[in-house]
Scaffold this active site. Structure first.
Site, PDB file in Angstrom:
ATOM      1  N   HIS A 243       3.861   0.924  -1.023  1.00  0.00           N
ATOM      2  CA  HIS A 243       4.107   0.467   0.349  1.00  0.00           C
ATOM      3  C   HIS A 243       2.797   0.550   1.127  1.00  0.00           C
ATOM      4  O   HIS A 243       1.745   0.883   0.550  1.00  0.00           O
ATOM      5  CB  HIS A 243       5.227   1.293   0.998  1.00  0.00           C
TER       6      HIS A 243
ATOM      7  N   HIS B 101       0.372   3.497   0.662  1.00  0.00           N
ATOM      8  CA  HIS B 101      -0.499   3.384  -0.503  1.00  0.00           C
ATOM      9  C   HIS B 101      -1.615   2.363  -0.244  1.00  0.00           C
ATOM     10  O   HIS B 101      -2.751   2.554  -0.641  1.00  0.00           O
ATOM     11  CB  HIS B 101       0.307   2.944  -1.737  1.00  0.00           C
TER      12      HIS B 101
ATOM     13  N   GLN C  71      -1.906  12.061   4.164  1.00  0.00           N
ATOM     14  CA  GLN C  71      -1.546  13.241   4.964  1.00  0.00           C
ATOM     15  C   GLN C  71      -0.051  13.521   4.917  1.00  0.00           C
ATOM     16  O   GLN C  71       0.383  14.651   5.137  1.00  0.00           O
ATOM     17  CB  GLN C  71      -1.993  13.035   6.421  1.00  0.00           C
TER      18      GLN C  71
HETATM   19  P1  AMP Z   1       3.506   8.887  -4.137  1.00  0.00           P
HETATM   20  O1  AMP Z   1       3.473   7.571  -4.824  1.00  0.00           O
HETATM   21  O2  AMP Z   1       4.647   9.051  -3.208  1.00  0.00           O
HETATM   22  O3  AMP Z   1       3.301  10.050  -5.072  1.00  0.00           O
HETATM   23  O4  AMP Z   1       2.240   8.907  -3.183  1.00  0.00           O
HETATM   24  C1  AMP Z   1       0.950   8.585  -3.649  1.00  0.00           C
HETATM   25  C2  AMP Z   1      -0.019   8.864  -2.542  1.00  0.00           C
HETATM   26  O5  AMP Z   1       0.316   8.079  -1.411  1.00  0.00           O
HETATM   27  C3  AMP Z   1       0.002  10.329  -2.088  1.00  0.00           C
HETATM   28  O6  AMP Z   1      -1.320  10.753  -1.843  1.00  0.00           O
HETATM   29  C4  AMP Z   1       0.794  10.267  -0.821  1.00  0.00           C
HETATM   30  O7  AMP Z   1       0.471  11.291   0.092  1.00  0.00           O
HETATM   31  C5  AMP Z   1       0.373   8.921  -0.275  1.00  0.00           C
HETATM   32  N1  AMP Z   1       1.367   8.429   0.686  1.00  0.00           N
HETATM   33  C6  AMP Z   1       2.704   8.321   0.510  1.00  0.00           C
HETATM   34  N2  AMP Z   1       3.282   7.881   1.641  1.00  0.00           N
HETATM   35  C7  AMP Z   1       2.278   7.702   2.540  1.00  0.00           C
HETATM   36  C8  AMP Z   1       2.234   7.265   3.901  1.00  0.00           C
HETATM   37  N3  AMP Z   1       3.342   6.913   4.565  1.00  0.00           N
HETATM   38  N4  AMP Z   1       1.044   7.204   4.511  1.00  0.00           N
HETATM   39  C9  AMP Z   1      -0.099   7.555   3.852  1.00  0.00           C
HETATM   40  N5  AMP Z   1      -0.126   7.980   2.574  1.00  0.00           N
HETATM   41  C10 AMP Z   1       1.044   8.050   1.933  1.00  0.00           C
END
Ligand code: AMP
Length: 284
Positions: free
Chosen positions: A34, A37, A148
């Site tokens: 999304h 990312h 964050q």
């Molecule tokens: P995930 O795929 O959920 O493991 O997340 C991968 C990376 O994207 C991690 O560093 C998360 O902190 C970051 N992330 C997930 N959601 C957000 C968001 N809404 N804003 C910024 N970074 C995000």
């Protein structure tokens, strides 16, 4: 953009990049990508010559009763998404290659992983720091990008890189939100319409905490109370924790000075959501 599926091909590629002095920036993800990312990929693109995104739903960081099976898997869209966002490499290792039979090593970070998420999700951070170590050894980046939104995760990784002398800089980027303030998350897709509506209360509660601090409140306990009162206005929301923590040590702050992280974890129906804001405490 190139898709790399094997660990050996990824290692070969990164060794080549290093040999010809190309900087590598790395965004580890679990897919279902999304705008949060996308912001990490953009920041990576801005600074590094080679942008690597990994997509791996890491079984090690899910508890036995958590949503590993239900976690959204959208490889075809994610591939297009990464290409549009400006990635050079999409690394998609498979589970068995990452954790072959006989795998027996865990990377375990101490104090900063123990409270909050670490308490509610035992072994979660061990899974995170183990997979990030493996991925960083394979990708060999100069910089690794984290959001964050998962504040404690970013701090745990930063501590790990420092403690293990891994020559990689952790870059934390701000949380990206929907227009109504809900932090973007792959898990938001699990929310039913009424739950999605109620979920906006998380950001409202964090804003209320910040407002109270700016109005002069300096007691951590009272800020927690104010945040909980807002969360409790939504019947479908069950509070897991409200953390009032120091931004570096993640220790609970009783008296607020300097900067403070207000962090929330809630269940909305079966979906667990987290969010946080960093507030600068004005000197009175
Ligand atoms: P995930 O795929 O959920 O493991 O997340 C991968 C990376 O994207 C991690 O560093 C998360 O902190 C970051 N992330 C997930 N959601 C957000 C968001 N809404 N804003 C910024 N970074 C995000």
């Amino acid at each position: 953009m190139k898709v790399i599926k094997t660990i050996s091909a990824m290692q070969k590629y990164s060794t080549h990049c290093r040999k010809i002095s190309r900087s590598i920036g790395f965004v580890p993800t679990m897919g279902a990508l999304h705008d949060g990312h996308r912001a990490l990929i953009k920041a990576d693109r801005h600074t590094n010559r080679i942008v690597v995104v990994s997509l791996f739903v890491n079984p090690l960081q899910f508890g036995p009763r958590e949503d590993f099976q239900q976690y959204p898997r959208t490889l075809t869209q994610d591939r297009l998404f990464c290409e549009k966002a400006g990635a050079d490499i999409l690394f998609v290792p498979n589970g068995h290659a990452m954790y072959p039979d006989g795998f027996q090593t865990t990377v375990l970070v101490g104090k900063v992983t123990q409270g909050y998420e670490g308490q509610s999700r035992p072994a979660h951070f061990d899974g995170v720091t183990t997979v990030v170590t493996k991925l960083c050894h394979i990708v060999a980046p100069d910089r690794v990008y984290f959001g964050q939104k998962d504040y404690q995760q970013a701090i745990a990784v930063k501590q790990m890189l420092l403690d293990l002398n891994m020559p990689i800089k952790m870059v934390m980027r701000p949380t990206v939100r929907e227009s109504d303030g809900l932090a973007m998350s792959s898990r938001n897709t699990h929310l039913k319409p009424n739950e999605r509506g109620a979920a906006t209360v998380i950001y409202h509660a964090l804003k209320e905490g910040g407002r109270q601090i700016r109005l002069g409140e300096r007691s951590g306990a009272r800020i927690r109370g104010a945040i909980e009162r807002v969360l409790n206005t939504e019947a479908v929301v069950n509070v897991d924790y409200v953390g009032i923590m120091h931004p570096d040590t993640l220790e609970e702050m009783k008296k607020l000075t300097g900067r403070v992280v207000l962090a929330i974890a809630v269940y909305i129906g079966k979906t667990r959501l987290i969010d946080n804001v960093i507030v600068r405490v004005p000197t009175l």
